[in-house]
Motif scaffolding. Structure first.
Motif, mmCIF file in Angstrom:
data_model
loop_
_atom_site.group_PDB
_atom_site.id
_atom_site.type_symbol
_atom_site.label_atom_id
_atom_site.label_comp_id
_atom_site.label_asym_id
_atom_site.label_seq_id
_atom_site.Cartn_x
_atom_site.Cartn_y
_atom_site.Cartn_z
ATOM 1 N N PHE A 19 -2.127 2.804 -7.855
ATOM 2 C CA PHE A 19 -2.621 2.512 -6.503
ATOM 3 C C PHE A 19 -1.472 2.398 -5.510
ATOM 4 N N PHE A 20 -0.356 1.821 -5.952
ATOM 5 C CA PHE A 20 0.807 1.695 -5.070
ATOM 6 C C PHE A 20 1.312 3.072 -4.645
ATOM 7 N N ASN A 21 1.251 4.046 -5.576
ATOM 8 C CA ASN A 21 1.627 5.415 -5.222
ATOM 9 C C ASN A 21 0.777 5.931 -4.072
ATOM 10 N N LEU A 22 -0.511 5.626 -4.134
ATOM 11 C CA LEU A 22 -1.419 6.036 -3.060
ATOM 12 C C LEU A 22 -0.982 5.407 -1.737
ATOM 13 N N CYS A 23 -0.667 4.119 -1.781
ATOM 14 C CA CYS A 23 -0.212 3.416 -0.580
ATOM 15 C C CYS A 23 1.085 4.023 -0.053
ATOM 16 N N ILE A 24 2.007 4.313 -0.957
ATOM 17 C CA ILE A 24 3.316 4.845 -0.575
ATOM 18 C C ILE A 24 3.191 6.175 0.159
ATOM 19 N N PHE A 25 2.264 7.012 -0.279
ATOM 20 C CA PHE A 25 2.106 8.324 0.348
ATOM 21 C C PHE A 25 1.227 8.286 1.589
ATOM 22 N N ARG A 26 0.262 7.362 1.640
ATOM 23 C CA ARG A 26 -0.691 7.400 2.745
ATOM 24 C C ARG A 26 -0.326 6.498 3.920
ATOM 25 N N ILE A 27 0.305 5.376 3.669
ATOM 26 C CA ILE A 27 0.630 4.450 4.762
ATOM 27 C C ILE A 27 1.507 5.103 5.829
ATOM 28 N N PHE A 35 -10.247 5.617 1.313
ATOM 29 C CA PHE A 35 -11.007 6.863 1.309
ATOM 30 C C PHE A 35 -10.179 7.948 1.978
ATOM 31 N N PRO A 36 -10.186 9.168 1.470
ATOM 32 C CA PRO A 36 -10.909 9.664 0.297
ATOM 33 C C PRO A 36 -10.230 9.262 -1.001
ATOM 34 N N PRO A 37 -10.878 9.539 -2.146
ATOM 35 C CA PRO A 37 -10.267 9.232 -3.434
ATOM 36 C C PRO A 37 -8.993 10.055 -3.639
ATOM 37 N N SER A 38 -8.248 9.730 -4.665
ATOM 38 C CA SER A 38 -7.016 10.457 -4.966
ATOM 39 C C SER A 38 -7.310 11.942 -5.113
ATOM 40 N N ASN A 39 -6.488 12.753 -4.459
ATOM 41 C CA ASN A 39 -6.696 14.193 -4.532
ATOM 42 C C ASN A 39 -5.378 14.935 -4.516
ATOM 43 N N CYS A 40 -5.430 16.208 -4.887
ATOM 44 C CA CYS A 40 -4.242 17.049 -4.895
ATOM 45 C C CYS A 40 -3.882 17.398 -3.456
ATOM 46 N N PRO A 41 -2.649 17.196 -3.031
ATOM 47 C CA PRO A 41 -2.270 17.498 -1.649
ATOM 48 C C PRO A 41 -2.340 18.987 -1.313
ATOM 49 N N GLN A 75 7.662 10.830 -9.060
ATOM 50 C CA GLN A 75 7.545 9.467 -8.546
ATOM 51 C C GLN A 75 6.317 8.760 -9.103
ATOM 52 N N TYR A 76 5.228 9.487 -9.315
ATOM 53 C CA TYR A 76 3.986 8.862 -9.774
ATOM 54 C C TYR A 76 4.161 8.113 -11.089
ATOM 55 N N PRO A 77 4.595 8.767 -12.158
ATOM 56 C CA PRO A 77 4.742 7.999 -13.412
ATOM 57 C C PRO A 77 5.866 6.977 -13.357
ATOM 58 N N LEU A 78 6.912 7.260 -12.569
ATOM 59 C CA LEU A 78 8.024 6.311 -12.483
ATOM 60 C C LEU A 78 7.590 5.000 -11.839
ATOM 61 N N ILE A 79 6.790 5.091 -10.767
ATOM 62 C CA ILE A 79 6.306 3.877 -10.108
ATOM 63 C C ILE A 79 5.338 3.131 -11.022
ATOM 64 N N GLU A 80 4.491 3.867 -11.725
ATOM 65 C CA GLU A 80 3.559 3.232 -12.672
ATOM 66 C C GLU A 80 4.329 2.505 -13.765
ATOM 67 N N LEU A 81 5.358 3.160 -14.294
ATOM 68 C CA LEU A 81 6.167 2.545 -15.351
ATOM 69 C C LEU A 81 6.939 1.346 -14.813
ATOM 70 N N SER A 114 9.961 -0.756 -0.597
ATOM 71 C CA SER A 114 11.232 -0.125 -0.954
ATOM 72 C C SER A 114 11.099 1.391 -1.069
ATOM 73 N N VAL A 115 10.032 1.850 -1.719
ATOM 74 C CA VAL A 115 9.880 3.293 -1.919
ATOM 75 C C VAL A 115 9.560 3.984 -0.592
ATOM 76 N N ILE A 116 8.734 3.353 0.239
ATOM 77 C CA ILE A 116 8.471 3.937 1.562
ATOM 78 C C ILE A 116 9.769 4.003 2.367
#
Length: 254
Positions: A19-27, A35-41, A75-81, A114-116
């Motif tokens: 979810f944080f990845n979503l925030c990092i890319f969308r904010i 909304f919308p749900p996670s999707n391929c850019p 970045q996605y798996p790294l932030i999750e990890l 930090s990531v943003i």
């Protein structure tokens, strides 16, 4: 049982990391994080639930979109990890408690901020505000449970104030850095906040030198400082009391 709980906390952390990845890319683009749900850019297709398993889905799909084979950022798996690991470390230090959940909010805010900052060079007040509110709740809780309050207020004021003075004197940082330092100070107390600022400046200097040596940044480029405040803050949170006591004892002040 602690090991089982630790695994559970790691899983929860990695899920939240998604979810944080979503925030990092969308904010930064001022998009909704709901909304919308996670999707391929690229192809804009919604990502199926079975492709949203933290870390594992990335490995199974070899870092590509199932529909169009567009590469997915590492970045996605790294932030999750990273989120899973930090959540687990905080749990192992503080156990299940009110403080634990407030510290996890702090960690969450620091990761997103930090990531943003690394990606865009900006710090967003709406993210910082979540951390500040959690810090105020933390202070109220500490006052109710132990009568402590002043040191945490002073911690926020000192940390934010020192960065603010540096900004005014050098113009080398942004006011968002002062916000991050302030919210960290609310959780750390006065002595650990001073330690955090010292560590962040040292780490920032080392990081900036490395970037300059390898040509990633020039002397005229702004260097994101929020990650260094965050690292300094986490070190101070986990080890601050011991480091401060050791320092004072060395000079015969404790």
């Amino acid at each position: 049982m602690e090991g089982i709980y630790g695994v559970f906390v790691f899983i929860i952390g990695s899920i939240l990391g998604s979810f944080f990845n979503l925030c990092i890319f969308r904010i930064p683009s001022e998009e909704s994080i709901v909304f919308p749900p996670s999707n391929c850019p690229k192809c804009k297709s919604n990502i199926k639930k079975y492709d949203l398993i933290p870390i594992i889905s990335y490995l199974i799909l070899r870092g590509k979109c199932r529909n169009c084979s567009e590469k997915v950022s590492i970045q996605y798996p790294l932030i999750e990890l990273l989120t899973g690991i930090l959540f687990t470390i905080i749990y192992l230090y503080f156990g299940f408690s009110v403080e634990l959940f407030l510290y996890l909010v702090l960690v969450s805010v620091l990761i997103i901020t930090s990531v943003i900052d690394i990606n865009t060079g900006y710090i967003y007040e709406r993210v910082s505000l979540v951390g500040i509110i959690a810090g105020v709740v933390f202070i109220v809780y500490k006052y109710i449970s132990s009568g402590e309050m002043l040191t945490y207020i002073l911690g926020g004021v000192a940390a934010g104030g020192i960065i603010a003075i540096i900004i005014l004197l050098t113009n080398g940082m942004g006011w968002g850095d002062a916000e991050v330092a302030f919210l960290c100070g609310l959780f750390l107390g006065l002595s650990s906040s001073i330690l955090m600022i010292f560590l962040s400046i040292v780490l920032g200097g080392i990081g900036a030198s490395i970037l300059l040596v390898f040509g990633k940044k020039s002397r005229k480029d702004a260097i994101p400082f929020a990650p260094y405040i965050s690292i300094g803050g986490l070190i101070a949170l986990l080890y601050g009391e011991g480091i401060v006591k050791a320092f004072l004892s060395y000079y015969g002040l404790y």
